[in-house]
Design a protein around this motif. Structure first.
Motif, PDB file in Angstrom:
ATOM      1  N   UNK A 160       0.800  -1.235   0.000  1.00 41.71           N
ATOM      2  CA  UNK A 160       0.000   0.000   0.000  1.00 41.71           C
ATOM      3  C   UNK A 160       0.829   1.279   0.000  1.00 41.71           C
ATOM      4  N   UNK A 161       2.098   1.185   0.375  1.00 39.69           N
ATOM      5  CA  UNK A 161       2.920   2.398   0.436  1.00 39.69           C
ATOM      6  C   UNK A 161       3.422   2.834  -0.939  1.00 39.69           C
ATOM      7  N   UNK A 162       3.146   2.040  -1.973  1.00 43.42           N
ATOM      8  CA  UNK A 162       3.568   2.418  -3.320  1.00 43.42           C
ATOM      9  C   UNK A 162       4.996   2.024  -3.613  1.00 43.42           C
ATOM     10  N   UNK A 188      -3.103   2.679 -10.703  1.00 46.51           N
ATOM     11  CA  UNK A 188      -1.984   3.143  -9.874  1.00 46.51           C
ATOM     12  C   UNK A 188      -1.807   4.657  -9.936  1.00 46.51           C
ATOM     13  N   UNK A 189      -2.498   5.301 -10.867  1.00 44.70           N
ATOM     14  CA  UNK A 189      -2.339   6.750 -11.006  1.00 44.70           C
ATOM     15  C   UNK A 189      -0.960   7.126 -11.491  1.00 44.70           C
ATOM     16  N   UNK A 190      -0.396   6.295 -12.360  1.00 48.66           N
ATOM     17  CA  UNK A 190       0.954   6.565 -12.856  1.00 48.66           C
ATOM     18  C   UNK A 190       0.974   7.879 -13.637  1.00 48.66           C
ATOM     19  N   UNK A 191       1.944   8.703 -13.314  1.00 48.27           N
ATOM     20  CA  UNK A 191       2.047  10.012 -13.944  1.00 48.27           C
ATOM     21  C   UNK A 191       1.343  11.107 -13.174  1.00 48.27           C
ATOM     22  N   UNK A 194       1.491  12.579  -6.274  1.00 47.01           N
ATOM     23  CA  UNK A 194       0.849  12.149  -5.040  1.00 47.01           C
ATOM     24  C   UNK A 194       0.299  10.741  -5.070  1.00 47.01           C
ATOM     25  N   UNK A 195       0.440  10.020  -6.178  1.00 41.72           N
ATOM     26  CA  UNK A 195      -0.103   8.657  -6.239  1.00 41.72           C
ATOM     27  C   UNK A 195       0.747   7.674  -5.444  1.00 41.72           C
ATOM     28  N   UNK A 196       2.033   8.001  -5.268  1.00 38.28           N
ATOM     29  CA  UNK A 196       2.936   7.097  -4.565  1.00 38.28           C
ATOM     30  C   UNK A 196       3.565   6.051  -5.466  1.00 38.28           C
ATOM     31  N   UNK A 197       3.188   6.063  -6.743  1.00 36.11           N
ATOM     32  CA  UNK A 197       3.700   5.067  -7.681  1.00 36.11           C
ATOM     33  C   UNK A 197       4.418   5.742  -8.842  1.00 36.11           C
TER      34      UNK A 197
END
Length: 328
Positions: A160-162, A188-191, A194-197
């Motif tokens: 969960x921490x990315x 994952x919200x890549x790009x 703040x997504x962490x990934x």
């Protein structure tokens, strides 16, 4: 000469008509059967497509029809698939079920012949890209974008921490694989800040459906200290003979969640590896159901019926949070 009563003439004619109708009635089911349908795989050597074909063939034969498999042998390539379609069209099939490798290339080449013949077409596993959807009557298979999202969700649950994610794929032109990658990126919200990934710069990494090449790529990623999650949108590395020996060397990293392995596919071989705790996640596809529906839909279309534009088949999620007890 004795003249026969005229009353018997209509009865004789009626009897003849009834006999003729009975013969036609008996022959009608046969004339409607023995149709030829075709499963066009990405590769005839791919065991998943053999599963589709076997299920479709069983269904077809139960209804008096025939089913054959084509698409080219060995490594999948869109030019081989295109040529296979051209070749099979010479047999004048009654319908095609295609797992699409390269939408534009097929549309501009072999599908001109298919379209001119006016035969029914469905896609399975891998659909045509958006501009070419009119080339098929319907799609059968998993929602590939949703499959990508589910691969990513499972990774998020375990880590969960990315972290940094690497994506492994087969070919860069495969519609279904690109849809899965899109689902991974979205989830994952890549790009997005703040997504962490973050995405490994060279991702997605294609293996061109070569199992050994995929295994070599996996080894490089496991050795990379920056990469924390490896998502493969297909089964390739797990089907290589050396997978068990390679991944076994990273048990401590896997158990601590420093490395997370997520794979699409739950072939019996992959399930065996999962049971041995040599991967965190496998998501299976129902290839047998794709095959059964491919035949049923083609038969319905050949009879002049209609089918749904999209039929999604289920996914089977296998997930385990911790593979091994932490080292003491």
């Amino acid at each position: 000469m004795i003249e026969r009563p005229t009353i018997f003439r209509p009865l004789g004619l009626l009897a003849a008509v009834l006999v003729f109708a009975a013969v036609l009635g008996a022959a009608a089911p046969c004339s409607a059967k023995d149709r030829l349908f075709v499963i066009v795989a990405k590769s005839e050597s791919d065991r998943n497509f053999v599963r589709v074909y076997n299920a479709a063939k069983t269904e077809a034969e139960a209804h008096g029809d025939r089913m054959i498999l084509t698409g080219g042998k060995d490594k999948a390539h869109f030019r081989r698939q295109n040529e296979a379609i051209r070749e099979v069209m010479r047999q004048e099939p009654d319908g095609l079920a295609v797992s699409v490798l390269h939408s534009e290339f097929l549309a501009e080449n072999s599908f001109k012949v298919v379209h001119a013949a006016g035969i029914p077409v469905v896609t399975f596993d891998s659909d045509f890209a958006e501009p070419y959807l009119s080339l098929r009557a319907g799609y059968i298979g998993v929602d590939n974008v949703e499959l990508g999202r589910e691969l990513a969700r499972q990774a998020q649950k375990i880590r969960p921490r990315g972290g940094m994610v690497a994506i492994m794929t087969g070919g860069l032109d495969d519609t279904n694989l690109n849809d899965r990658i899109r689902g991974v990126r979205d989830q994952l919200g890549l790009g997005l800040s703040g997504s962490g990934w973050t995405l490994l710069a060279r991702s997605p990494i294609p293996c061109r459906d070569n199992y050994d090449q995929a295994l070599g790529q996996l080894e490089v990623l496991l050795d990379d200290p920056e990469v924390s999650v490896i998502i493969s949108v297909g089964w390739w590395a797990q089907m290589a003979n050396g997978y068990e020996g390679l991944v076994g060397r990273y048990r401590r990293s896997l158990s601590r969640g420093e490395k997370v392995l997520v794979f699409a596919g739950a072939h019996p071989r992959q399930r065996e590896l999962f049971a041995k705790k040599l991967g965190h996640v496998n998501i299976g596809l129902d290839f047998e159901e794709m095959g059964r529906l491919a035949y049923r839909y083609l038969a319905r279309l050949a009879d002049g019926g209609t089918i749904p534009k999209v039929t999604y088949t289920p996914m089977d999620v296998l997930s385990q949070d911790c593979l091994y007890a932490p080292a003491r």
